[in-house]
Design a protein around this motif. Structure first.
Motif, short mmCIF file in Angstrom:
data_model
loop_
_atom_site.label_atom_id
_atom_site.label_comp_id
_atom_site.label_asym_id
_atom_site.label_seq_id
_atom_site.Cartn_x
_atom_site.Cartn_y
_atom_site.Cartn_z
N LEU A 33 -3.76 -3.49 14.68
CA LEU A 33 -2.92 -2.87 13.67
C LEU A 33 -3.76 -1.98 12.76
O LEU A 33 -4.88 -2.34 12.40
CB LEU A 33 -2.22 -3.93 12.81
CG LEU A 33 -1.34 -4.93 13.55
CD1 LEU A 33 -0.72 -5.91 12.58
CD2 LEU A 33 -0.25 -4.22 14.32
N GLN A 34 -3.20 -0.84 12.40
CA GLN A 34 -3.79 0.06 11.43
C GLN A 34 -2.90 0.06 10.21
O GLN A 34 -1.70 0.33 10.32
CB GLN A 34 -3.85 1.48 12.00
CG GLN A 34 -5.20 2.03 12.15
CD GLN A 34 -5.17 3.49 12.55
OE1 GLN A 34 -4.18 4.18 12.38
NE2 GLN A 34 -6.27 3.94 13.08
N ARG A 35 -3.44 -0.24 9.03
CA ARG A 35 -2.62 -0.36 7.83
C ARG A 35 -2.35 1.00 7.21
O ARG A 35 -3.23 1.83 7.06
CB ARG A 35 -3.30 -1.25 6.79
CG ARG A 35 -2.37 -1.64 5.66
CD ARG A 35 -3.09 -2.49 4.64
NE ARG A 35 -2.20 -3.20 3.75
CZ ARG A 35 -1.54 -2.64 2.74
NH1 ARG A 35 -1.63 -1.35 2.53
NH2 ARG A 35 -0.76 -3.36 1.96
N HIS A 36 -1.08 1.20 6.87
CA HIS A 36 -0.64 2.38 6.15
C HIS A 36 0.30 1.88 5.05
O HIS A 36 0.52 0.69 4.90
CB HIS A 36 0.10 3.36 7.08
CG HIS A 36 -0.80 3.96 8.11
ND1 HIS A 36 -1.51 5.11 7.89
CD2 HIS A 36 -1.13 3.55 9.35
CE1 HIS A 36 -2.23 5.39 8.97
NE2 HIS A 36 -2.02 4.46 9.88
N GLY A 37 0.88 2.77 4.29
CA GLY A 37 1.83 2.36 3.27
C GLY A 37 1.17 2.21 1.91
O GLY A 37 -0.03 2.38 1.73
N LYS A 38 2.00 1.85 0.91
CA LYS A 38 1.53 1.70 -0.46
C LYS A 38 0.93 0.32 -0.69
O LYS A 38 1.03 -0.57 0.15
CB LYS A 38 2.70 1.86 -1.43
CG LYS A 38 3.39 3.18 -1.40
CD LYS A 38 4.51 3.15 -2.42
CE LYS A 38 5.41 4.34 -2.31
NZ LYS A 38 6.50 4.25 -3.28
N LYS A 39 0.40 0.15 -1.89
CA LYS A 39 -0.09 -1.16 -2.29
C LYS A 39 1.11 -2.10 -2.39
O LYS A 39 2.15 -1.75 -2.94
CB LYS A 39 -0.77 -1.05 -3.67
CG LYS A 39 -1.38 -2.36 -4.10
CD LYS A 39 -2.12 -2.39 -5.42
CE LYS A 39 -2.07 -1.21 -6.31
NZ LYS A 39 -2.71 -1.45 -7.61
N ASN A 40 1.00 -3.29 -1.83
CA ASN A 40 2.05 -4.31 -1.78
C ASN A 40 3.26 -3.89 -0.94
O ASN A 40 4.28 -4.56 -0.98
CB ASN A 40 2.51 -4.71 -3.19
CG ASN A 40 1.41 -5.33 -4.00
OD1 ASN A 40 0.55 -6.01 -3.44
ND2 ASN A 40 1.39 -5.08 -5.29
N LYS A 41 3.18 -2.79 -0.23
CA LYS A 41 4.24 -2.36 0.70
C LYS A 41 3.58 -1.93 2.02
O LYS A 41 3.54 -0.76 2.36
CB LYS A 41 5.02 -1.16 0.12
CG LYS A 41 5.81 -1.47 -1.11
CD LYS A 41 7.11 -2.10 -0.73
CE LYS A 41 7.97 -2.23 -1.98
NZ LYS A 41 9.16 -2.98 -1.73
N PRO A 42 3.06 -2.90 2.78
CA PRO A 42 2.33 -2.52 3.98
C PRO A 42 3.24 -1.98 5.08
O PRO A 42 4.40 -2.35 5.19
CB PRO A 42 1.69 -3.83 4.43
CG PRO A 42 2.59 -4.88 3.90
CD PRO A 42 3.13 -4.34 2.60
N PHE A 43 2.68 -1.09 5.86
CA PHE A 43 3.33 -0.52 7.04
C PHE A 43 2.21 -0.34 8.05
O PHE A 43 1.15 0.19 7.71
CB PHE A 43 4.00 0.81 6.69
CG PHE A 43 4.77 1.40 7.83
CD1 PHE A 43 6.06 0.99 8.08
CD2 PHE A 43 4.19 2.34 8.67
CE1 PHE A 43 6.79 1.53 9.13
CE2 PHE A 43 4.90 2.88 9.72
CZ PHE A 43 6.20 2.47 9.94
N PHE A 44 2.40 -0.80 9.26
CA PHE A 44 1.32 -0.79 10.23
C PHE A 44 1.65 0.06 11.44
O PHE A 44 2.80 0.12 11.87
CB PHE A 44 1.03 -2.22 10.71
CG PHE A 44 0.56 -3.14 9.63
CD1 PHE A 44 -0.77 -3.18 9.27
CD2 PHE A 44 1.45 -3.97 8.98
CE1 PHE A 44 -1.20 -4.03 8.27
CE2 PHE A 44 1.03 -4.82 7.99
CZ PHE A 44 -0.30 -4.86 7.62
N TRP A 45 0.61 0.71 11.97
CA TRP A 45 0.68 1.34 13.27
C TRP A 45 0.03 0.39 14.26
O TRP A 45 -0.99 -0.22 13.97
CB TRP A 45 -0.08 2.65 13.30
CG TRP A 45 0.56 3.79 12.58
CD1 TRP A 45 1.73 3.80 11.90
CD2 TRP A 45 0.02 5.11 12.45
NE1 TRP A 45 1.97 5.02 11.36
CE2 TRP A 45 0.93 5.86 11.69
CE3 TRP A 45 -1.13 5.73 12.91
CZ2 TRP A 45 0.73 7.19 11.38
CZ3 TRP A 45 -1.34 7.05 12.60
CH2 TRP A 45 -0.41 7.78 11.85
N ILE A 46 0.62 0.27 15.44
CA ILE A 46 0.01 -0.51 16.51
C ILE A 46 -0.73 0.50 17.39
O ILE A 46 -0.10 1.42 17.93
CB ILE A 46 1.09 -1.27 17.31
CG1 ILE A 46 1.90 -2.16 16.37
CG2 ILE A 46 0.45 -2.08 18.42
CD1 ILE A 46 3.18 -2.66 16.96
#
Length: 169
Positions: A7-20
């Motif tokens: 997983l690669q983490r994206h998104g804001k602080k406390n609102k994670p969004f991941f790329w696989i």
């Protein structure tokens, strides 16, 4: 070069969004990757997963090792099952049609589970809303009853004052 599916983490602080992604094991967590396989959004309930199953199976067959979390996601979406069935086809244990039939049956069963969970969550939310509305109505009725009681007490006091004035006069 060893390849990991992670997983690669994206998104804001406390609102994670991941790329696989499929990436070289030596690259940093959010660094270079070889191929983006999908996305994972844990902020929704149930979590939203968009995955290219065929691409993930291709990388698994070429020797890519998934991390623990990526393995759970691949299992949830059926990529590991499809890889297992493809191995059975290569060994001659079953045909392409049988493998596709088993995979489609599994997908339908999994889809039914996810649908029932989301319906259960919607129903629970509606029940909680109805319960809160009923509690609010009860509180409002108690306030109205208390206000009426105060008015009645004021009326009784007013009539007693009038009667005491008449008796004194």
């Amino acid at each position: 070069m060893s390849v990991k599916i992670r997983l690669q983490r994206h998104g804001k602080k406390n609102k994670p969004f991941f790329w696989i992604v499929a990436a070289d094991a030596r690259s940093t967590r959010d660094g270079r990757y070889l191929e983006k396989l999908g996305t994972y959004n844990p902020n929704t309930n149930p979590a939203t997963i968009d995955l290219d199953v065929d691409g993930a199976v291709k990388w698994l067959q070429n020797g890519a090792q998934p991390t623990d979390t990526a393995k759970a996601i691949l299992s949830y979406k059926g990529a590991l099952l499809k890889n297992h069935l493809a191995g059975g086809v290569r060994k001659g244990a079953l045909t392409e049609e049988q493998a596709a039939e088993k995979f489609n049956a599994w997908l339908e069963e999994k889809g039914a589970k996810v649908t029932s969970k989301s319906e259960g969550l919607t129903k629970a939310q509606a029940d909680a809303k109805a319960k809160a509305l009923a509690a609010e109505k009860a509180v409002n009725e108690a306030r109205i009853a208390a206000a009426n009681k105060v008015e009645e007490v004021a009326e009784v006091e007013a009539t007693t004052e009038e009667s005491t004035e008449e008796t004194t006069a």
